[in-house]
Scaffold this motif. Sequence first.
Motif, PDB file in Angstrom:
ATOM      1  N   TRP A  98       0.847  -1.191   0.000  1.00  0.00           N
ATOM      2  CA  TRP A  98       0.000   0.000   0.000  1.00  0.00           C
ATOM      3  C   TRP A  98       0.880   1.237   0.000  1.00  0.00           C
ATOM      4  O   TRP A  98       1.809   1.330   0.792  1.00  0.00           O
ATOM      5  N   GLU A  99       0.587   2.195  -0.866  1.00  0.00           N
ATOM      6  CA  GLU A  99       1.210   3.510  -0.782  1.00  0.00           C
ATOM      7  C   GLU A  99       0.196   4.442  -0.140  1.00  0.00           C
ATOM      8  O   GLU A  99      -0.991   4.402  -0.477  1.00  0.00           O
ATOM      9  N   ILE A 100       0.675   5.272   0.772  1.00  0.00           N
ATOM     10  CA  ILE A 100      -0.195   6.236   1.455  1.00  0.00           C
ATOM     11  C   ILE A 100       0.173   7.617   0.922  1.00  0.00           C
ATOM     12  O   ILE A 100       1.342   8.019   0.983  1.00  0.00           O
ATOM     13  N   PHE A 101      -0.833   8.322   0.403  1.00  0.00           N
ATOM     14  CA  PHE A 101      -0.599   9.634  -0.199  1.00  0.00           C
ATOM     15  C   PHE A 101      -1.413  10.719   0.475  1.00  0.00           C
ATOM     16  O   PHE A 101      -2.547  10.493   0.899  1.00  0.00           O
ATOM     17  N   SER A 102      -0.834  11.902   0.507  1.00  0.00           N
ATOM     18  CA  SER A 102      -1.543  13.130   0.817  1.00  0.00           C
ATOM     19  C   SER A 102      -1.950  13.712  -0.535  1.00  0.00           C
ATOM     20  O   SER A 102      -1.168  13.660  -1.484  1.00  0.00           O
ATOM     21  N   ILE A 103      -3.127  14.246  -0.614  1.00  0.00           N
ATOM     22  CA  ILE A 103      -3.601  14.816  -1.880  1.00  0.00           C
ATOM     23  C   ILE A 103      -3.223  16.284  -1.998  1.00  0.00           C
ATOM     24  O   ILE A 103      -2.876  16.763  -3.063  1.00  0.00           O
ATOM     25  N   SER A 104      -3.322  17.013  -0.890  1.00  0.00           N
ATOM     26  CA  SER A 104      -3.049  18.442  -0.953  1.00  0.00           C
ATOM     27  C   SER A 104      -2.129  18.836   0.204  1.00  0.00           C
ATOM     28  O   SER A 104      -2.611  18.941   1.331  1.00  0.00           O
ATOM     29  N   PRO A 105      -0.847  18.991   0.014  1.00  0.00           N
ATOM     30  CA  PRO A 105      -0.108  18.828  -1.235  1.00  0.00           C
ATOM     31  C   PRO A 105       0.084  17.350  -1.578  1.00  0.00           C
ATOM     32  O   PRO A 105       0.083  16.501  -0.686  1.00  0.00           O
ATOM     33  N   ARG A 106       0.258  17.075  -2.847  1.00  0.00           N
ATOM     34  CA  ARG A 106       0.409  15.695  -3.312  1.00  0.00           C
ATOM     35  C   ARG A 106       1.808  15.199  -2.976  1.00  0.00           C
ATOM     36  O   ARG A 106       2.806  15.718  -3.460  1.00  0.00           O
ATOM     37  N   ARG A 107       1.851  14.173  -2.083  1.00  0.00           N
ATOM     38  CA  ARG A 107       3.143  13.589  -1.718  1.00  0.00           C
ATOM     39  C   ARG A 107       2.942  12.213  -1.107  1.00  0.00           C
ATOM     40  O   ARG A 107       1.892  11.910  -0.548  1.00  0.00           O
ATOM     41  N   LEU A 108       3.977  11.401  -1.234  1.00  0.00           N
ATOM     42  CA  LEU A 108       3.965  10.063  -0.666  1.00  0.00           C
ATOM     43  C   LEU A 108       4.243  10.162   0.824  1.00  0.00           C
ATOM     44  O   LEU A 108       5.225  10.766   1.243  1.00  0.00           O
ATOM     45  N   LEU A 109       3.370   9.535   1.631  1.00  0.00           N
ATOM     46  CA  LEU A 109       3.529   9.564   3.081  1.00  0.00           C
ATOM     47  C   LEU A 109       4.147   8.277   3.623  1.00  0.00           C
ATOM     48  O   LEU A 109       4.523   8.230   4.795  1.00  0.00           O
ATOM     49  N   GLY A 110       4.205   7.235   2.802  1.00  0.00           N
ATOM     50  CA  GLY A 110       4.808   5.992   3.255  1.00  0.00           C
ATOM     51  C   GLY A 110       4.295   4.797   2.477  1.00  0.00           C
ATOM     52  O   GLY A 110       3.320   4.892   1.729  1.00  0.00           O
ATOM     53  N   ILE A 111       4.971   3.661   2.671  1.00  0.00           N
ATOM     54  CA  ILE A 111       4.580   2.395   2.051  1.00  0.00           C
ATOM     55  C   ILE A 111       4.497   1.358   3.161  1.00  0.00           C
ATOM     56  O   ILE A 111       5.415   1.250   3.979  1.00  0.00           O
ATOM     57  N   VAL A 112       3.390   0.619   3.217  1.00  0.00           N
ATOM     58  CA  VAL A 112       3.222  -0.448   4.195  1.00  0.00           C
ATOM     59  C   VAL A 112       2.828  -1.724   3.460  1.00  0.00           C
ATOM     60  O   VAL A 112       2.338  -1.680   2.334  1.00  0.00           O
ATOM     61  N   ASN A 113       3.057  -2.866   4.103  1.00  0.00           N
ATOM     62  CA  ASN A 113       2.685  -4.147   3.518  1.00  0.00           C
ATOM     63  C   ASN A 113       1.904  -4.949   4.534  1.00  0.00           C
ATOM     64  O   ASN A 113       2.335  -5.092   5.672  1.00  0.00           O
ATOM     65  N   GLY A 114       0.752  -5.460   4.113  1.00  0.00           N
ATOM     66  CA  GLY A 114      -0.043  -6.297   4.998  1.00  0.00           C
ATOM     67  C   GLY A 114      -1.424  -6.553   4.441  1.00  0.00           C
ATOM     68  O   GLY A 114      -1.811  -6.037   3.391  1.00  0.00           O
ATOM     69  N   GLU A 115      -2.163  -7.358   5.176  1.00  0.00           N
ATOM     70  CA  GLU A 115      -3.522  -7.706   4.785  1.00  0.00           C
ATOM     71  C   GLU A 115      -4.543  -6.771   5.424  1.00  0.00           C
ATOM     72  O   GLU A 115      -5.494  -6.357   4.799  1.00  0.00           O
ATOM     73  N   ASN A 116      -4.344  -6.455   6.693  1.00  0.00           N
ATOM     74  CA  ASN A 116      -5.285  -5.628   7.453  1.00  0.00           C
ATOM     75  C   ASN A 116      -4.584  -4.383   7.958  1.00  0.00           C
ATOM     76  O   ASN A 116      -3.434  -4.441   8.383  1.00  0.00           O
ATOM     77  N   ILE A 117      -5.311  -3.258   7.935  1.00  0.00           N
ATOM     78  CA  ILE A 117      -4.761  -2.006   8.454  1.00  0.00           C
ATOM     79  C   ILE A 117      -5.750  -1.437   9.460  1.00  0.00           C
ATOM     80  O   ILE A 117      -6.934  -1.285   9.168  1.00  0.00           O
ATOM     81  N   TRP A 118      -5.223  -1.153  10.662  1.00  0.00           N
ATOM     82  CA  TRP A 118      -6.010  -0.505  11.704  1.00  0.00           C
ATOM     83  C   TRP A 118      -5.490   0.910  11.866  1.00  0.00           C
ATOM     84  O   TRP A 118      -4.290   1.131  11.996  1.00  0.00           O
ATOM     85  N   ILE A 119      -6.415   1.880  11.863  1.00  0.00           N
ATOM     86  CA  ILE A 119      -6.064   3.279  12.080  1.00  0.00           C
ATOM     87  C   ILE A 119      -6.463   3.613  13.510  1.00  0.00           C
ATOM     88  O   ILE A 119      -7.617   3.415  13.905  1.00  0.00           O
TER      89      ILE A 119
END
Length: 194
Positions: free
Chosen positions: A102-123
């Motif tokens: 998974w790539e995590i992006f911010s839209i405004s401003p547009r930038r990559l916030l990180g890359i994670v790997n897995g099946e389930n994500i808890w926020i």
Amino acid sequence: MKARIILATIILLMCSSVGAGAQKRRYLRIKESPLVWFDFDCTTEAAYPRARLDRKVKPYLRKIPYEIGKWGNRAFRYDLNGDGVKEVFVVLDCGGTGNCDWEIFSISPRRLLGIVNGENIWIHKRMSGWSKLTVGSHLNVSESLLRTYRFERGRYRRFGKDYIASAYRKNSPQNLFTVEPTCDPHWIPQEVRK
């Protein structure tokens, strides 16, 4: 005599709590209140902002040598920093066990916030600034690798040690598994509405 018994009791209690504390310390960070849980099934093409992110996502997809399990056109959105603009979790590719990159992006401003790997994500509930993430990777039929990420220096980075939750050891952090899957990107947790 009475003082010795009290002292012995206090020492016994301290020794027993040290062992228990050391055992639980590894996943203490996972115990923070998770608000949202999602996986690949919660992603949609409609949530993926193609015009905004295709130029950022396509280079990563070109590096993947196989076509099966390659996506890059599906996403899940959630506001991770409380600014009213939802960040985007883009599913890139998935393996046969259900784990995805998974790539995590911010839209405004547009930038990559990180890359994670897995099946389930808890926020998790935001404590200061950005929400922490716990990502569960499927290892085998009875075990999952739990990894925590926190936002620091402009990116989501691994935080703490990995934790292996096993059905055989019955050591899964139960609070993670009580959160209902949140596939509606417009859903706002009850705690946040207050």
